[in-house]
Design an enzyme around this catalytic site. Structure first.
Site, short mmCIF file in Angstrom:
data_model
loop_
_atom_site.label_atom_id
_atom_site.label_comp_id
_atom_site.label_asym_id
_atom_site.label_seq_id
_atom_site.Cartn_x
_atom_site.Cartn_y
_atom_site.Cartn_z
N LYS B 50 22.29 25.55 12.35
CA LYS B 50 21.99 24.27 12.97
C LYS B 50 23.29 23.46 12.87
O LYS B 50 24.09 23.66 11.95
CB LYS B 50 20.83 23.60 12.22
CG LYS B 50 20.03 22.68 13.11
CD LYS B 50 18.57 22.64 12.66
CE LYS B 50 17.78 21.48 13.19
NZ LYS B 50 17.98 20.92 14.47
N ASN B 84 12.62 19.06 23.19
CA ASN B 84 12.80 18.54 21.83
C ASN B 84 13.72 17.35 21.84
O ASN B 84 14.58 17.20 22.71
CB ASN B 84 13.33 19.64 20.91
CG ASN B 84 14.83 19.78 20.99
OD1 ASN B 84 15.56 19.12 20.25
ND2 ASN B 84 15.30 20.63 21.89
N ASN B 144 29.55 22.40 19.24
CA ASN B 144 28.42 21.79 19.94
C ASN B 144 28.94 20.58 20.72
O ASN B 144 29.09 19.50 20.18
CB ASN B 144 27.33 21.39 18.94
CG ASN B 144 26.12 20.80 19.63
OD1 ASN B 144 26.20 20.38 20.80
ND2 ASN B 144 25.00 20.75 18.93
N CYS B 147 24.77 18.97 23.19
CA CYS B 147 23.44 18.44 22.88
C CYS B 147 23.16 17.23 23.76
O CYS B 147 23.96 16.30 23.82
CB CYS B 147 23.38 18.05 21.40
SG CYS B 147 21.87 17.16 21.01
N LYS B 185 30.27 25.59 23.41
CA LYS B 185 28.91 25.68 23.96
C LYS B 185 28.72 24.65 25.08
O LYS B 185 28.91 23.46 24.88
CB LYS B 185 27.88 25.45 22.85
CG LYS B 185 26.43 25.61 23.31
CD LYS B 185 25.48 25.67 22.14
CE LYS B 185 24.02 25.76 22.57
NZ LYS B 185 23.10 25.88 21.43
N ASN B 212 23.19 24.99 26.76
CA ASN B 212 22.37 24.16 25.89
C ASN B 212 21.16 23.69 26.70
O ASN B 212 21.02 24.06 27.87
CB ASN B 212 23.21 22.98 25.37
CG ASN B 212 22.66 22.45 24.03
OD1 ASN B 212 21.46 22.30 23.86
ND2 ASN B 212 23.55 22.18 23.10
N CYS B 352 -5.47 45.60 49.01
CA CYS B 352 -5.79 44.21 49.32
C CYS B 352 -7.13 43.79 48.72
O CYS B 352 -8.12 44.51 48.82
CB CYS B 352 -5.83 44.02 50.84
SG CYS B 352 -6.26 42.34 51.34
N CYS B 385 6.95 37.79 62.32
CA CYS B 385 7.39 37.78 60.92
C CYS B 385 8.91 37.66 60.84
O CYS B 385 9.63 38.44 61.45
CB CYS B 385 6.94 39.06 60.20
SG CYS B 385 7.56 39.18 58.52
#
Lengths: 439, 409
Positions: B50, B84, B144, B147, B185, B212, B352, B385
């Site tokens: 972390k 988060n 980092n 973030c 990152k 990230n 089908c 089509c």
């Protein structure tokens, strides 16, 4: 009629159905399904693999523990084992684990099976007596552990009851045939129609012996008229039906209009369903205890009822009635349940004077089998009459001799036999390493 | 009782050997050293801590919200996306140094990567932290600069990564300070991700990790009118992760690979071996995961390894390296795609289920090329089509509608 009796009843999943079913799994952390498998398959893992479309990985995980995946998927009583433990039962219904296993097994059969890995050859040989699920499992595991394995079977084809007793509508012969072919491809030397072996001679050539020749001798009732015409052994009928499929011919048995089946196990139920499928009008299974004590599995019984088989309880045959040696009817006596016996089932007791007669053209007797012990003289035998082994290692009382399957448990599932054979193989490996050194 | 082994999943990434490509990203699953050790025991090849910072961090409660299929007896809950507003580590830098040292000592064939953050006006802060984690034994450093929540307000995180000049500057500070490889990152919350990536590579980054989280607001509580997640009556911008951002991540990896020739650590919505394989084929050579671990735990490594191994075997890939970038080489400018290649829809009648879904879609959002026969089987008018494949996309049966190639190309 022939098509009906040979054609498999249960249809397999399509890939989409399999993934959808596997996706229903809630992925319990402690995976109760795993604890329900006598062969120790990591059920939770292969369900996750199917949900992620990793079919190749799933079959490998299954086969690592169970060398007969397609066979057991079809004939395991999953409701009593893995599926019986499933947490989803409380939410909606148990994940159909058996059908998922069958799906990946069939998928692999179609795509071509990949052989499991093997350890380096150890230069030592092990003999396996009996080519049923216990023997096949032991042999496959031993060959993977690096041993030369000779498997001896008395019949023209290996597979034991899988080949000769499970009706084709539950287990087509091709499935077991392919799985035996796989075991051959792993390197097991399978010798069929092999004459009886005696242990001391075997021990001269082999570092250890695994015995799993099952319980092939039918139990006798020892009652009047037992050997009359029209009275057949359940296993003889099932064998004939299977040979009919294997040899692509008709069935040699003539079913009468009214068929009485005596017994309460899966063989009795299979024989009764087969009799119906062979054209008998009225098929009645008579069992001396009640439905609760029937050793046959619920799924099997429910299927038989769907097929029109009648079930009658609490009666036992007293004598077979004949006309010039030809069966005409059966005299039964009513039973009541008495004390609980050591197998935890209530002991049936005859009720004096309750005899009654039922007309019958054919009687099928399927009251169980017992092993023939000539081949393992000197091994410890349990009070119930089965070969005694150490539960963990499957070792008998004779050094170097291991046993498993019906021979030691008195007749149980193929999956339990597979588990026995595998456990014995690992124990044999330990035993040989201890005796002959690691290399 | 396993008797034999499987494919070799190892990969060399910036000169460091990973025993498989799976790495825990800098995230809740790497909250402590003890957790990282358990992940290594489970089979993960590496972990990014972390993010470590010099300042003290206090997190709000709660910090998560999710977008999920609600689940039912017939189908379990499935989380499509996770938001988060959790900040970087709230544990002291000194404790982390001890834990990195301890992990390095106890695990010889696993890779520990230290994630660092500071603002763009503190070169000494970056350098000091970098030297210390290098001293503690970290194999690599991940910067980092991406973030998207909380930290940018203080000039950190994506405030740096969104500015190629700052991103390059910070990368250079750290690259000059240490000998171990540096991974920058990237944030996806930019117009062109190749710009910060190129700036970092030009300033000494040995690898790029991407992406990230994607800036997001998960939803609004319709009773309280507070956006989710709600903290005492208010909410803030958060970062979106999980399967919903996988296509954004794949595009970012393809773009970066096109711009710079450098190893990429792929991140963003990897949950299964299939996702993992796609990221490798698109050009990532290690893979970082978080959200799926938050939902299912470290144990998913078993399914990732097994599925990837089986896939490699089935497709004849001898090593992970052989997979890397194979799909990215099949990307072209849209104007370079063939105009002659023609497909039309075809329906397999036997499959089908007569749900009419293809018919409705084509009628109301397509070219009215599907009509329904009396028995509700769809009939394709091949003249009408245009081969768009909408019917194929909406059909609920796996192998019912197919786009079949027609001559002309």
């Amino acid at each position: 009629m022939k098509g009906e009796i040979f054609e498999e009843v249960e249809k397999g999943y399509t890939p989409q159905e399999a993934v959808a079913e596997a996706f229903r799994c809630i992925k319990c952390q402690d995976a109760p399904c795993n604890k329900g498998c006598p062969a120790g398959i990591d059920v939770a893992k292969f369900i996750r693999q199917i949900a992620q479309k990793n079919f190749g990985g799933a079959i490998r995980v299954i086969r690592e523990e169970n060398i007969l995946p397609g066979t057991c998927a079809r004939i395991c009583p999953q409701r009593e084992l893995c599926e019986g433990q499933c947490s989803s039962t409380e939410l909606a219904q148990a994940i159909r684990i058996g059908k998922l296993q069958r799906f990946v097994a069939d998928y692999e059969r179609e795509k071509g099976a990949k052989l499991l890995g093997k350890l380096e050859p150890r230069g030592l040989s092990v003999a396996v007596i009996g080519g049923g699920p216990a023997g096949l499992s032991a042999a496959a595991t031993l060959v993977r552990l690096g041993y030369e394995v000779d498997l001896f079977d008395a019949n023209p084809l290996p597979g034991g009851l899988l080949t000769y007793a499970i009706p084709p509508y539950r287990l087509p012969y091709e499935v077991i045939e392919d799985e035996i072919e796989y075991i051959r491809a792993l390197g097991v030397n399978i010798h069929c129609q092999s004459p009886k072996k005696d242990i001391p001679t075997l021990m001269e050539r082999y570092a250890a012996v695994f015995i799993g020749f099952g319980a092939g001798d039918p139990q006798r009732m020892a009652i009047e008229g037992e050997n009359g015409e029209g009275i057949i052994q359940g296993l003889d009928l099932l064998r004939e039906i299977k040979l009919g499929q294997i040899e692509n011919r008709g069935i040699g048995f003539q079913m009468g209009r009214r068929v009485e089946v005596v017994g309460g196990g899966n063989a009795a139920v299979d024989a009764a369903v087969s009799a119906r499928r062979l054209g008998a009008e009225v098929v009645t299974i008579r069992y001396r205890r009640t439905e609760k004590e029937m050793p046959a599995w619920r799924d099997e019984i429910e299927f038989a009822e769907k097929e029109g088989v009648r079930l009658e309880f609490l009666c036992a045959p007293k004598r077979f009635l004949g006309d010039h040696g030809r069966l005409k009817g059966i005299e039964y006596i009513r039973m009541k349940l008495g004390e609980t016996d050591p197998s935890d089932r209530a002991q049936p007791m005859p009720i004096e004077g309750s005899e009654f007669i039922v007309e019958a053209d054919t009687a099928i007797v399927a009251i169980g089998q017992k092993p023939s012990f000539e081949a393992i003289e000197g091994a410890g035998i349990s009070p119930e009459g089965w070969v005694q082994v150490d539960e963990q290692t499957m070792a008998t009382s004779i050094e170097g001799i291991y046993a498993g399957g019906d021979l030691v448990n008195g007749g149980d599932t193929a999956i339990r036999a597979v588990g026995d054979g595998k456990r014995a193989a690992f124990a044999i490996d330990e035993y040989i390493k201890a005796k002959h050194g690691q290399t | 009782m396993k008797i034999s082994g499987e494919s070799d999943l190892s990969i060399d990434f910036c000169g460091i050997k990973f025993k498989n490509p799976f790495v825990l990203s800098s995230s809740p699953p790497t909250t402590t050293g003890e957790m990282i050790k358990r992940a290594f025991d489970a089979g993960w090849a590496g972990a990014v801590t972390k993010t470590l910072v010099r300042e003290e961090i206090v997190n709000v409660k709660p910090r998560f919200a999710s977008l999920a299929f609600p689940g039912s007896p017939e189908e379990p809950k499935k989380i499509y996306a996770f938001e988060n507003i959790e900040l970087v580590t709230d544990r002291p830098f000194s404790v982390w140094l001890e834990e990195i040292e301890d992990i390095r000592k106890s695990y010889s064939d696993h890779v520990i990567i230290a994630s660092l953050m500071d603002d763009a006006s503190h070169p000494e802060g970056w350098k000091e932290m970098a030297k210390k984690v290098e001293g503690a034994g970290a194999h690599m450093i991940e910067l980092n600069m991406s973030c998207p929540h909380g930290m940018p307000e203080k000039g950190m995180g994506s405030a740096i990564g969104q500015n190629p000049k700052l991103a390059g500057k910070v990368t250079k500070w750290v690259a000059d300070a240490v000998k171990i490889p540096i991974i920058s990152k990237m944030t996806p919350n930019v117009t062109d991700i190749s710009e910060p990536a190129r700036a970092c590579v030009e300033n000494g980054a040995s690898a790029i990790s991407a992406i990230n989280t994607v800036g997001a607001i998960m939803g609004v509580d319709l009773d309280t009118f507070v956006p989710k997640p709600a903290v005492a009556g208010y909410s803030a911008h958060g970062g979106l992760s999980g399967m919903a951002i996988k296509p954004i991540a794949l595009k970012a990896i393809a773009t970066i690979r096109e711009a710079v020739d450098i190893p990429i650590s792929g991140i963003g919505g990897i949950a299964t071996w299939e996702d993992a394989s796609e990221f490798l084929l698109m050009g990532a050579s290690t893979l970082q995961l978080c959200t799926e671990v938050m939902v299912r735990g470290y144990g998913i490594i078993e399914d990732l390894n097994d599925g990837l191994s089986n896939y490699m075997e089935e497709h004849g890939f001898a090593s992970i390296n052989d997979m890397v970038g194979v799909a990215q080489r099949k990307m072209r400018a849209l104007s370079d795609l063939s105009k002659e290649y023609k497909v039309v829809s075809s329906v397999k009648e036997s499959k089908c289920v007569k749900c009419d879904i293809c018919y409705i879609s084509c009628n109301d959002a397509g070219y009215q090329a599907i009509s329904l026969r009396e028995d509700r089987i769809p009939i394709i008018d091949e003249e009408k089509c245009t081969g768009c494949s909408l019917c194929y996309q909406v059909c609920p049966v796996w192998d019912c509608v197919a786009m079949k190639e027609v001559s002309g190309g």
